[in-house]
Write a protein that holds these residues in place. Structure first.
Motif, PDB file in Angstrom:
ATOM      1  N   ALA A  39       0.815  -1.218   0.000  1.00  0.00           N
ATOM      2  CA  ALA A  39       0.000   0.000   0.000  1.00  0.00           C
ATOM      3  C   ALA A  39       0.850   1.271   0.000  1.00  0.00           C
ATOM      4  CB  ALA A  39      -0.928  -0.003   1.214  1.00  0.00           C
ATOM      5  N   GLU A  41       2.909   4.234  -1.238  1.00  0.00           N
ATOM      6  CA  GLU A  41       2.685   4.903  -2.511  1.00  0.00           C
ATOM      7  C   GLU A  41       3.913   5.559  -3.120  1.00  0.00           C
ATOM      8  OE1 GLU A  41      -0.740   7.400  -2.434  1.00  0.00           O
ATOM      9  OE2 GLU A  41      -2.001   5.819  -1.616  1.00  0.00           O
ATOM     10  N   LYS A  42       5.092   5.190  -2.694  1.00  0.00           N
ATOM     11  CA  LYS A  42       6.308   5.734  -3.293  1.00  0.00           C
ATOM     12  C   LYS A  42       7.091   4.589  -3.919  1.00  0.00           C
ATOM     13  CE  LYS A  42       6.682   9.630  -0.188  1.00  0.00           C
ATOM     14  NZ  LYS A  42       7.523  10.427   0.690  1.00  0.00           N
ATOM     15  N   THR A  63       6.909  -3.257  -6.035  1.00  0.00           N
ATOM     16  CA  THR A  63       6.743  -1.865  -5.596  1.00  0.00           C
ATOM     17  C   THR A  63       7.935  -0.976  -5.972  1.00  0.00           C
ATOM     18  OG1 THR A  63       7.637  -2.413  -3.411  1.00  0.00           O
ATOM     19  CG2 THR A  63       5.225  -2.507  -3.683  1.00  0.00           C
TER      20      THR A  63
END
Length: 117
Positions: A39, A41-42, A63
């Protein structure tokens, strides 16, 4: 912060991807819950975790993590090391606990004036 600086700061040992030591990032995530990391977000961030399984490296790949630091003197499972090497994700082992690692990074970023608040 360069990955080489991070290795030094956390009294770490680089397991693989020496060619990435000059890569710089200022984003960090610290968690033992992979759902939290998914989760996040970077991208182009350093993942600090106490987990040692291959799923950590799969999550890092998905990610777009720049580096994974395994904390608390834990050793990666062989499959995790193989994934790190295959995907070109620097893997660092550190004796620091999660809190200590975060404090060291936070202090250095504050000194450098690179903290986002």
């Amino acid at each position: 912060m360069k990955i080489s600086d991070l290795v030094s700061l956390l009294d770490g040992e680089l397991v693989c991807c020496e060619d990435k030591l000059s890569h710089e990032t200022s984003n960090f995530a610290a968690s033992d819950l992979l759902s939290d990391i998914l989760a996040f977000e970077k991208d182009d961030y350093v993942l600090l975790t106490g987990l040692t399984n291959p799923q950590v490296l799969r999550t890092a790949e998905i990610t777009n993590a720049a580096c994974v630091v395994m904390l608390r003197n834990k050793q990666p499972q062989p499959a995790a090391t193989a994934l790190a090497k295959r995907n070109g994700i620097p893997l660092v082992l550190s004796p620091c606990g999660m809190f200590e690692a975060c404090c060291r990074i936070g202090r250095l970023l504050d000194q450098q004036g690179k903290r986002d608040g």
